[in-house]
Design an enzyme around this catalytic site. Structure first.
Site, PDB file in Angstrom:
ATOM      1  CB  ILE A  40      -0.972  -0.032   1.208  1.00 24.55           C
ATOM      2  CG1 ILE A  40      -2.201   0.810   0.938  1.00 24.55           C
ATOM      3  CG2 ILE A  40      -0.287   0.368   2.499  1.00 24.55           C
ATOM      4  CD1 ILE A  40      -3.330   0.555   1.927  1.00 24.55           C
TER       5      ILE A  40
ATOM      6  CG  ASN B 249      12.375  -6.158   6.964  1.00 27.59           C
ATOM      7  OD1 ASN B 249      13.519  -6.274   6.550  1.00 27.59           O
ATOM      8  ND2 ASN B 249      11.538  -5.245   6.510  1.00 27.59           N
TER       9      ASN B 249
ATOM     10  CG  HIS C 181       5.697  -9.022   5.140  1.00 29.60           C
ATOM     11  ND1 HIS C 181       5.477  -9.064   6.505  1.00 29.60           N
ATOM     12  CD2 HIS C 181       6.417  -7.888   4.919  1.00 29.60           C
ATOM     13  CE1 HIS C 181       6.021  -8.010   7.074  1.00 29.60           C
ATOM     14  NE2 HIS C 181       6.608  -7.285   6.146  1.00 29.60           N
ATOM     15  CG  PHE C 182       9.464 -13.454   1.215  1.00 33.88           C
ATOM     16  CD1 PHE C 182       8.702 -14.237   2.060  1.00 33.88           C
ATOM     17  CD2 PHE C 182      10.809 -13.754   1.073  1.00 33.88           C
ATOM     18  CE1 PHE C 182       9.252 -15.297   2.763  1.00 33.88           C
ATOM     19  CE2 PHE C 182      11.379 -14.815   1.773  1.00 33.88           C
ATOM     20  CZ  PHE C 182      10.604 -15.583   2.613  1.00 33.88           C
TER      21      PHE C 182
HETATM   22  P1  AMP Z   1       7.592  -4.529   7.127  1.00 28.76           P
HETATM   23  O1  AMP Z   1       8.176  -3.212   7.565  1.00 28.76           O
HETATM   24  O2  AMP Z   1       8.621  -5.436   6.480  1.00 28.76           O
HETATM   25  O3  AMP Z   1       6.812  -5.216   8.218  1.00 28.76           O
HETATM   26  O4  AMP Z   1       6.612  -4.175   5.938  1.00 28.76           O
HETATM   27  C1  AMP Z   1       5.244  -4.038   6.097  1.00 28.76           C
HETATM   28  C2  AMP Z   1       4.702  -3.544   4.787  1.00 28.76           C
HETATM   29  O5  AMP Z   1       3.311  -3.759   4.775  1.00 28.76           O
HETATM   30  C3  AMP Z   1       4.940  -2.065   4.527  1.00 28.76           C
HETATM   31  O6  AMP Z   1       5.698  -1.908   3.325  1.00 28.76           O
HETATM   32  C4  AMP Z   1       3.524  -1.489   4.404  1.00 28.76           C
HETATM   33  O7  AMP Z   1       3.415  -0.484   3.422  1.00 28.76           O
HETATM   34  C5  AMP Z   1       2.730  -2.715   4.034  1.00 28.76           C
HETATM   35  N1  AMP Z   1       1.315  -2.672   4.396  1.00 28.76           N
HETATM   36  C6  AMP Z   1       0.782  -2.405   5.606  1.00 28.76           C
HETATM   37  N2  AMP Z   1      -0.569  -2.489   5.563  1.00 28.76           N
HETATM   38  C7  AMP Z   1      -0.884  -2.842   4.303  1.00 28.76           C
HETATM   39  C8  AMP Z   1      -2.114  -3.091   3.612  1.00 28.76           C
HETATM   40  N3  AMP Z   1      -3.305  -2.993   4.227  1.00 28.76           N
HETATM   41  N4  AMP Z   1      -2.072  -3.429   2.311  1.00 28.76           N
HETATM   42  C9  AMP Z   1      -0.885  -3.536   1.672  1.00 28.76           C
HETATM   43  N5  AMP Z   1       0.311  -3.323   2.265  1.00 28.76           N
HETATM   44  C10 AMP Z   1       0.318  -2.966   3.552  1.00 28.76           C
END
Ligand code: AMP
Length: 137
Positions: free
Chosen positions: A29, A84, A97-98
């Site tokens: 997002i 991460n 998540h990747f």
């Molecule tokens: P991390 O910092 O590796 O945990 O990355 C989390 C990622 O999730 C970030 O890049 C956010 O932009 C993304 N994110 C959080 N909420 C959503 C959502 N509802 N839809 C898509 N991506 C999201």
């Protein structure tokens, strides 16, 4: 329950790229690049250390295909895949998540590594711990 579990159960929408019985891929997002995609297991685990081999294999199976699609969306042939584990390592959403992040000179991940050469004897000590860990599982 993390926000990604809510995406998986359909209570929050996403821009879905791909889905199968083990995985879901959807657009980030807040992208670092066009086509920045998150590939997640359906299994609700916070870190890759907790993930089953079945889910890990499911992710591995689709990563090349999703990565080709993300690069096509960005019109590039280079990218980074990052993952991460833990808040201290930059993880904000506690569901594995990747990140698939297309790269060009205008967008993508900026590498900020500060490497140093292995010290004398360091590799042997690290291998002693790691090989014991791998072998006991
Ligand atoms: P991390 O910092 O590796 O945990 O990355 C989390 C990622 O999730 C970030 O890049 C956010 O932009 C993304 N994110 C959080 N909420 C959503 C959502 N509802 N839809 C898509 N991506 C999201």
């Amino acid at each position: 329950m993390s926000i990604f579990s809510r995406i998986l159960d359909g209570s929050i929408p996403c821009h879905r790229v791909y889905e199968d019985d083990l995985t879901l891929a959807f657009l980030d997002i807040n992208p670092l690049a066009p086509g920045h995609t998150l590939v997640i297991p359906k299994e609700a685990q916070a870190t890759v250390m907790d993930l089953s081999e079945k889910s890990a294999a499911g992710i591995g199976r689709v990563l090349p295909r999703i990565t080709r699609a993300a690069c096509a969306a960005a019109g590039v042939q280079e990218c980074n895949i990052i993952q991460n584990n833990g808040a201290g390592a930059g993880q904000e959403v506690m569901h594995v998540h990747f990140h698939v992040i297309p790269k060009s000179s205008e967008f993508g991940l900026r590498k900020q590594w500060t490497p140093r050469p292995l010290a004398d004897g360091e590799a042997e000590e690290i291998l002693r711990i790691m090989q014991a860990s791998v072998e006991q599982e």
